[in-house]
Motif scaffolding. Structure first.
Motif, PDB file in Angstrom:
ATOM      1  N   TYR A   1       0.807  -1.216   0.000  1.00 34.01           N
ATOM      2  CA  TYR A   1       0.000   0.000   0.000  1.00 34.01           C
ATOM      3  C   TYR A   1       0.846   1.274   0.000  1.00 34.01           C
ATOM      4  CZ  TYR A   1      -3.233   3.485   2.099  1.00 34.01           C
ATOM      5  OH  TYR A   1      -3.970   4.594   2.405  1.00 34.01           O
ATOM      6  N   ILE A   2       1.957   1.270   0.754  1.00 35.19           N
ATOM      7  CA  ILE A   2       2.741   2.493   0.900  1.00 35.19           C
ATOM      8  C   ILE A   2       3.320   2.956  -0.440  1.00 35.19           C
ATOM      9  CG2 ILE A   2       4.932   1.351   1.491  1.00 35.19           C
ATOM     10  CD1 ILE A   2       3.562   4.688   2.915  1.00 35.19           C
ATOM     11  N   CYS A   3       3.456   2.050  -1.404  1.00 32.10           N
ATOM     12  CA  CYS A   3       3.980   2.456  -2.715  1.00 32.10           C
ATOM     13  C   CYS A   3       3.126   3.537  -3.362  1.00 32.10           C
ATOM     14  CB  CYS A   3       4.074   1.261  -3.658  1.00 32.10           C
ATOM     15  SG  CYS A   3       5.284   0.049  -3.137  1.00 32.10           S
TER      16      CYS A   3
ATOM     17  N   ASN B   1      10.319   3.055   1.175  1.00 34.85           N
ATOM     18  CA  ASN B   1      10.028   3.931   2.305  1.00 34.85           C
ATOM     19  C   ASN B   1       9.839   5.344   1.772  1.00 34.85           C
ATOM     20  OD1 ASN B   1      12.438   1.919   3.754  1.00 34.85           O
ATOM     21  ND2 ASN B   1      10.397   2.040   4.614  1.00 34.85           N
ATOM     22  N   PRO B   2       8.959   6.119   2.417  1.00 36.95           N
ATOM     23  CA  PRO B   2       8.785   7.510   1.988  1.00 36.95           C
ATOM     24  C   PRO B   2      10.052   8.330   2.235  1.00 36.95           C
ATOM     25  CG  PRO B   2       6.969   6.821   3.387  1.00 36.95           C
ATOM     26  CD  PRO B   2       8.025   5.771   3.495  1.00 36.95           C
ATOM     27  N   ARG B   3      10.120   9.491   1.623  1.00 40.52           N
ATOM     28  CA  ARG B   3      11.262  10.385   1.796  1.00 40.52           C
ATOM     29  C   ARG B   3      10.794  11.670   2.462  1.00 40.52           C
ATOM     30  NH1 ARG B   3      14.104   9.727  -4.144  1.00 40.52           N
ATOM     31  NH2 ARG B   3      14.439   7.477  -3.947  1.00 40.52           N
TER      32      ARG B   3
ATOM     33  N   GLU C   1       0.174  -2.781   6.760  1.00 46.09           N
ATOM     34  CA  GLU C   1       0.798  -2.084   5.633  1.00 46.09           C
ATOM     35  C   GLU C   1       1.782  -0.995   6.063  1.00 46.09           C
ATOM     36  OE1 GLU C   1       0.722  -2.930   2.518  1.00 46.09           O
ATOM     37  OE2 GLU C   1      -0.822  -4.472   2.631  1.00 46.09           O
ATOM     38  N   SER C   2       1.875  -0.695   7.357  1.00 48.19           N
ATOM     39  CA  SER C   2       2.883   0.263   7.822  1.00 48.19           C
ATOM     40  C   SER C   2       4.232  -0.157   7.260  1.00 48.19           C
ATOM     41  CB  SER C   2       2.931   0.248   9.356  1.00 48.19           C
ATOM     42  OG  SER C   2       4.124   0.897   9.787  1.00 48.19           O
ATOM     43  N   CYS C   3       4.973   0.812   6.733  1.00 49.81           N
ATOM     44  CA  CYS C   3       6.240   0.426   6.101  1.00 49.81           C
ATOM     45  C   CYS C   3       7.348   0.243   7.128  1.00 49.81           C
ATOM     46  CB  CYS C   3       6.648   1.442   5.040  1.00 49.81           C
ATOM     47  SG  CYS C   3       7.513   2.877   5.698  1.00 49.81           S
ATOM     48  N   GLY C   4       7.089   0.647   8.389  1.00 50.41           N
ATOM     49  CA  GLY C   4       8.050   0.384   9.448  1.00 50.41           C
ATOM     50  C   GLY C   4       9.142   1.423   9.605  1.00 50.41           C
ATOM     51  N   TRP C   5       9.072   2.461   8.824  1.00 50.53           N
ATOM     52  CA  TRP C   5      10.158   3.450   8.803  1.00 50.53           C
ATOM     53  C   TRP C   5      10.187   4.299  10.078  1.00 50.53           C
ATOM     54  CZ3 TRP C   5      14.434   4.220   6.155  1.00 50.53           C
ATOM     55  CH2 TRP C   5      15.008   5.499   6.069  1.00 50.53           C
ATOM     56  N   CYS C   6       9.014   4.723  10.555  1.00 53.23           N
ATOM     57  CA  CYS C   6       9.012   5.620  11.720  1.00 53.23           C
ATOM     58  C   CYS C   6       8.287   4.974  12.902  1.00 53.23           C
ATOM     59  CB  CYS C   6       8.402   6.978  11.365  1.00 53.23           C
ATOM     60  SG  CYS C   6       6.631   6.970  11.116  1.00 53.23           S
ATOM     61  N   THR C   7       8.731   5.340  14.105  1.00 54.55           N
ATOM     62  CA  THR C   7       8.256   4.678  15.316  1.00 54.55           C
ATOM     63  C   THR C   7       6.766   4.901  15.615  1.00 54.55           C
ATOM     64  OG1 THR C   7      10.488   5.035  16.103  1.00 54.55           O
ATOM     65  CG2 THR C   7       8.897   4.227  17.711  1.00 54.55           C
ATOM     66  N   PRO C   8       6.248   6.141  15.500  1.00 50.90           N
ATOM     67  CA  PRO C   8       4.830   6.313  15.865  1.00 50.90           C
ATOM     68  C   PRO C   8       3.912   5.356  15.100  1.00 50.90           C
ATOM     69  CG  PRO C   8       5.854   8.439  15.405  1.00 50.90           C
ATOM     70  CD  PRO C   8       6.862   7.396  15.056  1.00 50.90           C
ATOM     71  N   CYS C   9       4.193   5.158  13.828  1.00 50.05           N
ATOM     72  CA  CYS C   9       3.335   4.318  13.005  1.00 50.05           C
ATOM     73  C   CYS C   9       3.638   2.841  13.226  1.00 50.05           C
ATOM     74  CB  CYS C   9       3.516   4.709  11.541  1.00 50.05           C
ATOM     75  SG  CYS C   9       2.705   3.673  10.336  1.00 50.05           S
ATOM     76  N   ARG C  10       4.924   2.482  13.219  1.00 51.64           N
ATOM     77  CA  ARG C  10       5.306   1.077  13.351  1.00 51.64           C
ATOM     78  C   ARG C  10       4.862   0.501  14.692  1.00 51.64           C
ATOM     79  NH1 ARG C  10      10.582   1.681  13.171  1.00 51.64           N
ATOM     80  NH2 ARG C  10      10.686   1.719  15.432  1.00 51.64           N
ATOM     81  N   GLU C  11       4.996   1.300  15.759  1.00 52.49           N
ATOM     82  CA  GLU C  11       4.625   0.825  17.095  1.00 52.49           C
ATOM     83  C   GLU C  11       3.194   1.221  17.458  1.00 52.49           C
ATOM     84  OE1 GLU C  11       6.746  -1.031  18.863  1.00 52.49           O
ATOM     85  OE2 GLU C  11       8.322  -0.803  17.346  1.00 52.49           O
TER      86      GLU C  11
ATOM     87  N   TYR D   1       2.208  12.725  14.420  1.00 59.17           N
ATOM     88  CA  TYR D   1       3.661  12.941  14.476  1.00 59.17           C
ATOM     89  C   TYR D   1       4.437  11.919  13.661  1.00 59.17           C
ATOM     90  CZ  TYR D   1       2.514  16.207  18.164  1.00 59.17           C
ATOM     91  OH  TYR D   1       1.980  17.268  18.852  1.00 59.17           O
ATOM     92  N   SER D   2       3.755  11.159  12.853  1.00 59.94           N
ATOM     93  CA  SER D   2       4.466  10.155  12.063  1.00 59.94           C
ATOM     94  C   SER D   2       5.090  10.800  10.820  1.00 59.94           C
ATOM     95  CB  SER D   2       3.507   9.051  11.677  1.00 59.94           C
ATOM     96  OG  SER D   2       2.411   9.638  11.043  1.00 59.94           O
ATOM     97  N   PHE D   3       5.888  10.000  10.132  1.00 60.63           N
ATOM     98  CA  PHE D   3       6.717  10.524   9.039  1.00 60.63           C
ATOM     99  C   PHE D   3       5.921  10.812   7.767  1.00 60.63           C
ATOM    100  CE2 PHE D   3       9.971   9.941   5.642  1.00 60.63           C
ATOM    101  CZ  PHE D   3      10.880  10.900   6.068  1.00 60.63           C
ATOM    102  N   CYS D   4       4.907  10.002   7.472  1.00 62.05           N
ATOM    103  CA  CYS D   4       4.121  10.257   6.249  1.00 62.05           C
ATOM    104  C   CYS D   4       2.635  10.201   6.568  1.00 62.05           C
ATOM    105  CB  CYS D   4       4.499   9.281   5.132  1.00 62.05           C
ATOM    106  SG  CYS D   4       3.612   7.716   5.163  1.00 62.05           S
ATOM    107  N   ALA D   5       1.810  10.327   5.549  1.00 61.86           N
ATOM    108  CA  ALA D   5       0.367  10.449   5.754  1.00 61.86           C
ATOM    109  C   ALA D   5      -0.335   9.116   5.990  1.00 61.86           C
ATOM    110  CB  ALA D   5      -0.262  11.164   4.562  1.00 61.86           C
ATOM    111  N   LEU D   6       0.409   7.989   5.949  1.00 62.58           N
ATOM    112  CA  LEU D   6      -0.279   6.707   6.149  1.00 62.58           C
ATOM    113  C   LEU D   6      -0.902   6.629   7.537  1.00 62.58           C
ATOM    114  CD1 LEU D   6       0.571   3.157   5.018  1.00 62.58           C
ATOM    115  CD2 LEU D   6       0.083   3.522   7.428  1.00 62.58           C
ATOM    116  N   ALA D   7      -0.108   6.957   8.558  1.00 59.06           N
ATOM    117  CA  ALA D   7      -0.602   6.775   9.925  1.00 59.06           C
ATOM    118  C   ALA D   7      -1.755   7.719  10.272  1.00 59.06           C
ATOM    119  CB  ALA D   7       0.549   6.886  10.916  1.00 59.06           C
ATOM    120  N   PRO D   8      -1.660   9.023   9.939  1.00 56.18           N
ATOM    121  CA  PRO D   8      -2.838   9.872  10.170  1.00 56.18           C
ATOM    122  C   PRO D   8      -4.060   9.364   9.409  1.00 56.18           C
ATOM    123  CG  PRO D   8      -0.910  11.229   9.702  1.00 56.18           C
ATOM    124  CD  PRO D   8      -0.500   9.805   9.478  1.00 56.18           C
TER     125      PRO D   8
HETATM  126  S1  SF4 Z   1       3.880   6.756   8.854  1.00 53.14           S
HETATM  127 FE1  SF4 Z   1       6.060   6.074   9.063  1.00 53.14          FE
HETATM  128  S2  SF4 Z   1       6.055   3.820   9.257  1.00 53.14           S
HETATM  129 FE2  SF4 Z   1       4.000   4.506   8.622  1.00 53.14          FE
HETATM  130  S3  SF4 Z   1       4.054   4.217   6.422  1.00 53.14           S
HETATM  131 FE3  SF4 Z   1       4.629   6.374   6.786  1.00 53.14          FE
HETATM  132  S4  SF4 Z   1       6.856   6.368   6.996  1.00 53.14           S
HETATM  133 FE4  SF4 Z   1       6.191   4.238   7.090  1.00 53.14          FE
END
Ligand code: SF4
Ligand SMILES: Cc1cc2nc3c(=O)[nH]c(=O)nc-3n(C[C@H](O)[C@H](O)[C@H](O)COP(=O)(O)O)c2cc1C
Ligand code: FES
Lengths: 157, 425
Positions: free
Chosen positions: B168-170, B186-188, B340-350, B384-391
């Motif tokens: 999904y993150i793609c 992973n997002p940039r 589907e969390s890509c695991g890059w950032c802690t707020p989303c992965r955890e 506070y996550s890195f990309c818009a997936l978690a919000p």
């Molecule tokens: S919020 Fe963080 S862990 Fe979740 S998909 Fe985006 S970069 Fe990956």
């Protein structure tokens, strides 16, 4: 070892790509098609074709849902467990497949023939509940059609 | 009702290249190359009011205007056909019926942007769509609508199809760029935005399939006509709505943007299926907060839906009837996002697995009142996550808390899911 013809067609794909790495997913998919899953040997072959380290290929291989880094059966049945299918009997579909195949979701039949995996939305939500076998999509599944499909799958053995 | 995208097409059939040409296909491209400057094409898109159909609704012409034209080296256009947002299947329907519209739309966009090499990023499982696109690109090359010196204009364009392997993150534009480069997707960090530094470090525009497929009609019919195909003067254009859930007709419909939710459900969707009554719906794919019966008169358009606390998203409407437990539905959605969390950032992965676990406790009758506060807190924290997936993942939780808090509390006080038998799990 992969056959010469496959190797040269993969080399051609890499040569045609904008950069070597752009072809990585296609190369992994083709090697998986050949071996059934992305074996350690396939990983090394992919790395060699792409001019990457095996670790660089592994980073991608472990990321994608449809690249298998563990052995799977000859046929992989993916059952969508996302929201539209869930509203329309997706859970029942997965249960009936598990029952028909006598395996838990996530495992392979004892004869190594069929693997059953839940998966994310197949983009076929209008035809829920959905599944995909290999690259072929199936929609509007009923207990009747599921058992017919499993029967005909077994016949391909 | 005006049809722009699905005009001339039939369900389950792909318009041939010749058929497309016989109904005016590639005339927009010929017109633009012969009579318009790239800046004029971009201005038409700005004037049309076209907003991105991929989920975020950013004005397309404005996005294009961020691309610097004076940097050395190539610029790129990427068409986003990752379409993995649950409940969304509009791009697949469009490409299975008329892939040529996207090819022509991309050619126009590339002309406007000064792009000579563009990509279409197609998700796994869309074999037919990818095949249709390759055939259309081949035919367009043969007929001189792609390739070198297109229609004698001096404009060159190469289109390539890239097929993905499922994640999904793609679909997130910077992750998509990583994926296309053959890296772990992973997002940039933004900025720099892709418009400045994108694919291979070069200025890059990422647009959705449906967004780009609208460009030919904007050029042929004119931006004002195109805009007027919406249901009201505030909206612009048509929208593909793809319907699923407990309505009579599950299909993808092209409807004027700004039709109300009630009109869409009772009209083309054929109303609720027999025995069902409307409880709630997801208006635009898995990450958009729920709407309820009180939202029937809300125009299905970007701003009105934002005002109603939700989003237009992708236009994937998923309808729930009275038998659906909204806690269970939300649990299904959060399971998808946590996986589907890509695991890059802690707020989303955890954080997403923790939210999933908390919701599981509530759904299985082991919830406590303070778990509801934990959910509410996480709607904020995951910003506070890195990309818009978690919000986005918290959209359904937000909707649950806003409209179905009673149902949540009932799970806690009854110590079971009221939609299931006692003590079931
Ligand atoms: S919020 Fe963080 S862990 Fe979740 S998909 Fe985006 S970069 Fe990956
Ligand atoms: C997790 C995530 C997934 C996304 N998936 C898609 C997608 O599948 N297709 C799409 O067009 N946009 C998707 N987007 C939005 C893109 O990042 C981007 O905004 C969009 O492609 C821009 O095109 P548009 O302006 O034409 O809408 C996604 C965004 C996020 C955060
Ligand atoms: S939710 Fe099952 S195919 Fe989309």
């Amino acid at each position: 070892m992969i056959p010469k013809a496959l190797k040269s067609s993969l080399e051609q794909r890499v040569a045609d790509a904008a950069t070597n790495r752009e072809a990585a997913v296609d190369i992994m998919k083709e090697l998986q098609r050949h071996y059934g899953w992305l074996t350690d040997e396939a990983l090394e072959e992919a790395a060699q074709l792409l001019g990457l380290s095996t670790l660089q290929v592994e980073e991608m291989a472990t990321f994608y849902e449809m690249i298998y880094r563990r052995p799977v059966g000859r046929h992989v049945v993916h059952v969508c467990d996302s929201i539209s299918c869930w509203t329309s009997g997706g859970e029942t579909l997965l249960e009936s497949l598990a029952h028909l195949l006598r395996i838990e979701p996530g495992s392979t039949t004892a004869d190594g023939f069929i693997t059953l995996l839940p998966c994310s939305c197949l983009g076929n939500c209008g035809e829920a509940p959905c599944m995909m076998i290999g690259e072929k999509q199936y929609g509007r599944m009923t207990p009747q059609t599921v058992s017919e499909i499993v029967t005909s799958l077994r016949k391909t053995r | 009702m005006e049809q722009i995208l699905l005009k001339h097409t039939l369900p389950g059939q792909c318009l041939s290249f010749d058929e497309y040409r016989s109904v005016g296909g590639f005339e927009a491209l010929a017109h633009a190359l012969g009579n318009m400057t790239p800046a004029e094409v971009q201005q038409s898109v700005i004037d049309s009011g076209l907003r991105g159909r991929g989920g975020a609704g950013f004005p397309t012409g404005k996005k294009w205007s961020f691309v610097p034209r004076d940097l050395p080296g190539p610029r790129y256009l990427i068409c986003n056909c990752d379409e993995m947002e649950p409940g969304t299947y509009k791009d697949r329907v469009l490409l299975e019926r008329n892939p040529h519209l996207l090819v022509e739309g991309m050619a126009l966009a590339c002309y406007a942007l000064g792009v000579q090499h563009a990509f279409i990023f197609v998700r796994h499982g869309y074999e037919q769509a990818a095949e249709n696109l390759r055939n259309s690109i081949y035919a367009a090359n043969v007929s001189g609508f792609l390739g070198d010196n297109i229609l004698g204009s001096g404009f060159n364009l190469k289109l390539d199809v890239h097929q993905s392997a499922g994640r999904y993150i793609c679909g997130e534009e910077t992750a998509l760029i990583s994926a296309l480069e053959g890296k772990r997707a992973n997002p940039r960090v933004k900025p720099p935005f892709p418009a400045i530094k994108g694919l291979w470090g070069q200025p890059t525009v990422v647009n959705n399939v449906e967004t780009l497929a609208n460009i030919p009609a904007i050029i042929t019919g004119g931006p004002l006509w195109w805009k007027s195909t919406a249901a009201n003067p505030e909206a612009a254009g048509t929208k593909l709505f793809c319907i699923s859930g407990h309505v009579a007709n599950h299909d993808c419909f092209e409807l004027p943007l700004g039709m109300t939710l009630g009109e869409i459900i009772d009209g083309p969707s054929g109303g609720m299926r027999p025995g069902s009554s409307f409880k709630a719906c997801i208006p635009g794919g898995a990450s958009t907060p729920y709407l309820t019966g009180m939202h029937r008169d809300v125009p299905m358009d970007f701003d009105p839906l934002a005002k109603a606390g939700s989003r237009l998203g992708t236009g994937g409407i998923i309808v729930f009837d009275q038998t659906i437990c909204m806690v269970a539905a939300t649990l299904n959605l959060i399971r998808f996002f946590a996986r589907e969390s890509c695991g890059w950032c802690t707020p989303c992965r955890e954080g997403l697995p923790f939210v999933r676990h908390t919701l599981e406790l509530i759904e299985t009758g082991r919830g406590e009142a303070h778990h509801i506060d934990i959910l509410r807190e996480h709607v904020q924290l995951l910003n506070y996550s890195f990309c818009a997936l978690a919000p986005g993942a918290m959209g359904p939780i937000d909707g649950l808390l806003n409209h179905f808090e009673d149902e949540l509390r009932e799970h806690v006080t009854a110590r079971r899911c009221p939609f299931k038998g006692a003590h079931s799990s």
